[in-house]
Design an enzyme around this catalytic site. Structure first.
Site, PDB file in Angstrom:
ATOM      1  N   ARG A  38      41.212  36.974  39.689  1.00  0.00           N
ATOM      2  CA  ARG A  38      41.060  36.932  38.921  1.00  0.00           C
ATOM      3  C   ARG A  38      40.882  36.246  37.967  1.00  0.00           C
ATOM      4  O   ARG A  38      40.545  35.031  37.253  1.00  0.00           O
ATOM      5  CB  ARG A  38      41.291  38.594  38.221  1.00  0.00           C
ATOM      6  CG  ARG A  38      40.414  39.814  38.491  1.00  0.00           C
ATOM      7  CD  ARG A  38      40.871  40.537  38.110  1.00  0.00           C
ATOM      8  NE  ARG A  38      39.412  41.803  38.648  1.00  0.00           N
ATOM      9  CZ  ARG A  38      39.922  43.260  38.652  1.00  0.00           C
ATOM     10  NH1 ARG A  38      41.145  43.266  38.237  1.00  0.00           N
ATOM     11  NH2 ARG A  38      38.764  44.182  38.778  1.00  0.00           N
TER      12      ARG A  38
ATOM     13  N   VAL B 143      34.963  51.120  46.107  1.00  0.00           N
ATOM     14  CA  VAL B 143      35.793  50.156  46.665  1.00  0.00           C
ATOM     15  C   VAL B 143      35.763  50.102  48.141  1.00  0.00           C
ATOM     16  O   VAL B 143      35.438  48.711  48.340  1.00  0.00           O
ATOM     17  CB  VAL B 143      37.411  50.167  45.856  1.00  0.00           C
ATOM     18  CG1 VAL B 143      38.005  49.759  46.266  1.00  0.00           C
ATOM     19  CG2 VAL B 143      37.338  50.315  44.519  1.00  0.00           C
TER      20      VAL B 143
ATOM     21  N   HIS C  55      51.031  45.939  40.314  1.00  0.00           N
ATOM     22  CA  HIS C  55      49.173  44.901  39.981  1.00  0.00           C
ATOM     23  C   HIS C  55      49.077  46.674  38.801  1.00  0.00           C
ATOM     24  O   HIS C  55      48.618  47.439  38.735  1.00  0.00           O
ATOM     25  CB  HIS C  55      49.402  46.241  41.393  1.00  0.00           C
ATOM     26  CG  HIS C  55      47.440  46.084  41.410  1.00  0.00           C
ATOM     27  ND1 HIS C  55      46.902  45.173  40.904  1.00  0.00           N
ATOM     28  CD2 HIS C  55      46.857  47.209  41.259  1.00  0.00           C
ATOM     29  CE1 HIS C  55      44.894  45.579  40.445  1.00  0.00           C
ATOM     30  NE2 HIS C  55      45.149  46.683  41.069  1.00  0.00           N
TER      31      HIS C  55
ATOM     32  N   GLY D 133      37.922  56.979  52.170  1.00  0.00           N
ATOM     33  CA  GLY D 133      37.294  57.230  50.643  1.00  0.00           C
ATOM     34  C   GLY D 133      35.777  55.444  51.194  1.00  0.00           C
ATOM     35  O   GLY D 133      35.927  54.954  51.057  1.00  0.00           O
TER      36      GLY D 133
ATOM     37  N   SER E 107      43.992  52.429  46.806  1.00  0.00           N
ATOM     38  CA  SER E 107      44.126  53.459  45.292  1.00  0.00           C
ATOM     39  C   SER E 107      44.992  53.026  44.599  1.00  0.00           C
ATOM     40  O   SER E 107      46.708  52.191  44.928  1.00  0.00           O
ATOM     41  CB  SER E 107      44.461  54.829  46.786  1.00  0.00           C
ATOM     42  OG  SER E 107      43.544  55.118  47.502  1.00  0.00           O
ATOM     43  N   ASN E 108      44.547  53.948  43.855  1.00  0.00           N
ATOM     44  CA  ASN E 108      46.035  53.403  42.513  1.00  0.00           C
ATOM     45  C   ASN E 108      47.235  54.573  42.143  1.00  0.00           C
ATOM     46  O   ASN E 108      46.073  55.900  42.450  1.00  0.00           O
ATOM     47  CB  ASN E 108      45.497  52.962  41.135  1.00  0.00           C
ATOM     48  CG  ASN E 108      45.087  51.273  40.956  1.00  0.00           C
ATOM     49  OD1 ASN E 108      45.996  50.309  41.450  1.00  0.00           O
ATOM     50  ND2 ASN E 108      44.022  51.684  40.637  1.00  0.00           N
TER      51      ASN E 108
HETATM   52  N1  LIG Z   1      44.274  48.047  44.414  1.00  0.00           N
HETATM   53  C1  LIG Z   1      43.375  47.401  43.451  1.00  0.00           C
HETATM   54  O1  LIG Z   1      43.215  45.829  43.141  1.00  0.00           O
HETATM   55  C2  LIG Z   1      41.991  49.008  42.571  1.00  0.00           C
HETATM   56  C3  LIG Z   1      41.107  47.997  42.640  1.00  0.00           C
HETATM   57  C4  LIG Z   1      40.001  48.770  41.945  1.00  0.00           C
HETATM   58  C5  LIG Z   1      40.520  50.080  42.573  1.00  0.00           C
HETATM   59  N2  LIG Z   1      41.422  50.959  43.020  1.00  0.00           N
HETATM   60  C6  LIG Z   1      41.729  51.939  42.799  1.00  0.00           C
HETATM   61  O2  LIG Z   1      41.159  52.516  44.485  1.00  0.00           O
HETATM   62  C7  LIG Z   1      40.683  53.801  44.428  1.00  0.00           C
HETATM   63  C8  LIG Z   1      39.238  54.059  44.920  1.00  0.00           C
HETATM   64  O3  LIG Z   1      38.670  53.530  43.733  1.00  0.00           O
HETATM   65  P1  LIG Z   1      36.985  53.829  43.242  1.00  0.00           P
HETATM   66  O4  LIG Z   1      36.139  53.009  42.367  1.00  0.00           O
HETATM   67  O5  LIG Z   1      36.629  53.138  44.632  1.00  0.00           O
HETATM   68  O6  LIG Z   1      36.769  55.318  43.013  1.00  0.00           O
HETATM   69  P2  LIG Z   1      35.018  55.967  43.812  1.00  0.00           P
HETATM   70  O7  LIG Z   1      35.319  57.601  43.159  1.00  0.00           O
HETATM   71  O8  LIG Z   1      33.773  54.897  43.672  1.00  0.00           O
HETATM   72  O9  LIG Z   1      35.543  56.385  46.116  1.00  0.00           O
HETATM   73  C9  LIG Z   1      36.521  57.244  45.845  1.00  0.00           C
HETATM   74  C10 LIG Z   1      36.590  57.588  46.919  1.00  0.00           C
HETATM   75  O10 LIG Z   1      37.240  58.807  48.010  1.00  0.00           O
HETATM   76  C11 LIG Z   1      36.826  59.464  48.081  1.00  0.00           C
HETATM   77  N3  LIG Z   1      37.952  60.728  47.979  1.00  0.00           N
HETATM   78  C12 LIG Z   1      38.612  61.311  46.856  1.00  0.00           C
HETATM   79  N4  LIG Z   1      39.578  62.231  48.075  1.00  0.00           N
HETATM   80  C13 LIG Z   1      39.361  61.927  49.560  1.00  0.00           C
HETATM   81  C14 LIG Z   1      39.941  62.849  50.325  1.00  0.00           C
HETATM   82  N5  LIG Z   1      40.583  63.780  51.072  1.00  0.00           N
HETATM   83  N6  LIG Z   1      39.511  61.840  52.218  1.00  0.00           N
HETATM   84  C15 LIG Z   1      38.782  60.945  51.556  1.00  0.00           C
HETATM   85  N7  LIG Z   1      38.308  60.797  50.780  1.00  0.00           N
HETATM   86  C16 LIG Z   1      38.894  60.810  49.586  1.00  0.00           C
HETATM   87  C17 LIG Z   1      36.056  60.620  47.251  1.00  0.00           C
HETATM   88  O11 LIG Z   1      35.089  61.187  47.832  1.00  0.00           O
HETATM   89  C18 LIG Z   1      35.720  58.985  46.821  1.00  0.00           C
HETATM   90  O12 LIG Z   1      34.091  58.767  47.608  1.00  0.00           O
HETATM   91  C19 LIG Z   1      41.012  54.290  42.850  1.00  0.00           C
HETATM   92  O13 LIG Z   1      42.031  54.835  43.034  1.00  0.00           O
HETATM   93  C20 LIG Z   1      41.340  53.027  42.326  1.00  0.00           C
HETATM   94  O14 LIG Z   1      41.332  52.655  41.095  1.00  0.00           O
HETATM   95  C21 LIG Z   1      42.289  50.040  43.431  1.00  0.00           C
END
Ligand SMILES: NC(=O)c1ccc[n+]([C@@H]2O[C@H](COP(=O)([O-])OP(=O)(O)OC[C@H]3O[C@@H](n4cnc5c(N)ncnc54)[C@H](O)[C@@H]3O)[C@@H](O)[C@H]2O)c1
Length: 332
Positions: A171, A31, A195, A27, A139-140
């Protein structure tokens, strides 16, 4: 001998002996790219691979980051690839950030339907090429995605770690430092539990500023405000940004990876499988752990008060509830 020469010499010897460290970030969105950037800038690993399904995006971001190497003075190699898992082979750590982020008004839990399929598939694909890797799930809904990865892949529990507590604790320290008017680096504090906006537990009782309990420095009302701001910290940013935040989440992911790759043995709250610890079992939820080269080296048992125990049990119940949805969406 200069430090620069020493570092280059050691890198050269490691390359000859093939003692290279490699991290894959699946991804390359907000993030994932931030995490890869911090890993490279801090030279956490020799090689960082970013993989995404979107054609060209990870290649473009990797090239852009590599063009900062001379300006920022790092030696890490960053590689981008579109769905080519072969390029991720022999990674020490795989960070999973693929999936959809929440939009304003959404809870993390609402993402389960889409993200469960993505997390399971990418984790299976990545492990084929890096069978010994440690997984860091971002991922969430993160606690449930960590549980899904652990259950569906059959990995030992020390190798599956959910990142949420590192971010929530950072935070918490930020809001504490704002209330105290001090440097966030001089504040200690920890967030445990799920979380989620309503499930996380900022441990105000144990927070300190230079060894002094913050409860002696802030009024109860102010401390309650800090706790409340921490719990909705992600939602506040999502409302401002129109999507979920990425600088602190990406940096928190890199912080977790660094403790593993460099065997730092830092105590970081992470989502891990509990088997009786904290009175809970068969779920992944945030508790303090020691992170080193084997992943989870130890789960740290905190002495909680009756009130904290009650909050932890309620948080665990909520996470169990979200995990139950994995069956409904056919992921487990
Ligand atoms: N755990 C935490 O503390 C925390 C904090 C922030 C965000 N998150 C989570 O992290 C995840 C990503 O957030 P983001 O803001 O980077 O989103 P984003 O949309 O900017 O990026 C997600 C990426 O995943 C890619 N993707 C989707 N399916 C895929 C696959 N099968 N194989 C490879 N890549 C794939 C997309 O093309 C995209 O580029 C979300 O689920 C978000 O809720 C978690």
């Amino acid at each position: 001998m200069s430090l620069y020469f020493c570092r280059n010499f050691i890198t050269h010897i490691n390359k000859k002996l093939k003692i290279m460290s490699k991290v894959t970030v699946v991804g390359a969105g907000n993030v994932g790219a931030t995490c890869a950037n911090v890993l490279a800038f801090n030279e956490v690993a020799d090689e960082v691979v970013m993989l995404d399904v979107k054609e060209g995006v990870s290649e473009g971001k990797a090239m852009d980051m590599m063009q900062t190497a001379q300006l920022l003075g790092f030696d890490t190699t960053i590689v981008g690839c579109t769905n080519d898992y072969e390029k991720t082979a022999n990674s020490d750590v795989i960070v999973i950030t693929s999936g959809i982020p929440r939009k304003p008004g959404m809870t993390r839990e609402e993402l389960i339907g889409v993200n469960a399929g993505i997390v399971k598939t990418v984790a299976e694909n990545a492990l084929k090429y890096s069978p010994n890797a440690i997984l860091v799930v971002i991922s969430n809904p993160m606690d449930t995605m960590t549980y899904l990865a652990l259950k569906s892949l059959g990995l030992p529990k020390n190798r599956v770690i959910g990142m949420g507590g590192a971010l929530d604790s950072s935070r918490f320290k930020y809001f504490l430092s704002q209330a105290l008017g001090c440097n966030a680096n001089e504040v200690e504090g920890m967030v445990i539990g799920g979380h989620g906006d309503t499930t996380m537990i900022p441990l105000a009782r144990l927070a300190t500023y230079k060894g002094q309990p913050v409860s002696t420095l802030l009024s109860e009302e102010k401390l309650n405000e800090v706790v409340a701001s921490t719990m909705v910290g992600g939602a506040t940013l999502t409302k401002l940004l129109g999507t979920s935040a990425w600088y602190a989440p990406g940096a928190a992911g890199a912080y977790v990876v660094e403790s593993i790759i460099h065997n730092q043995k830092k105590m970081i709250p992470c989502s891990v499988l509990l088997e009786g610890e904290y009175g809970e079992s068969d779920l992944c939820i945030g508790v303090p752990v020691i992170l080193g080269k084997n992943g989870i080296e130890k789960i740290v048992a905190l002495e909680l008060t009756a009130d904290e125990k009650e909050k932890f049990a309620a948080s665990a119940k909520a996470v169990h509830g979200t995990n139950a949805a994995l069956k409904e969406v056919g992921a487990l």
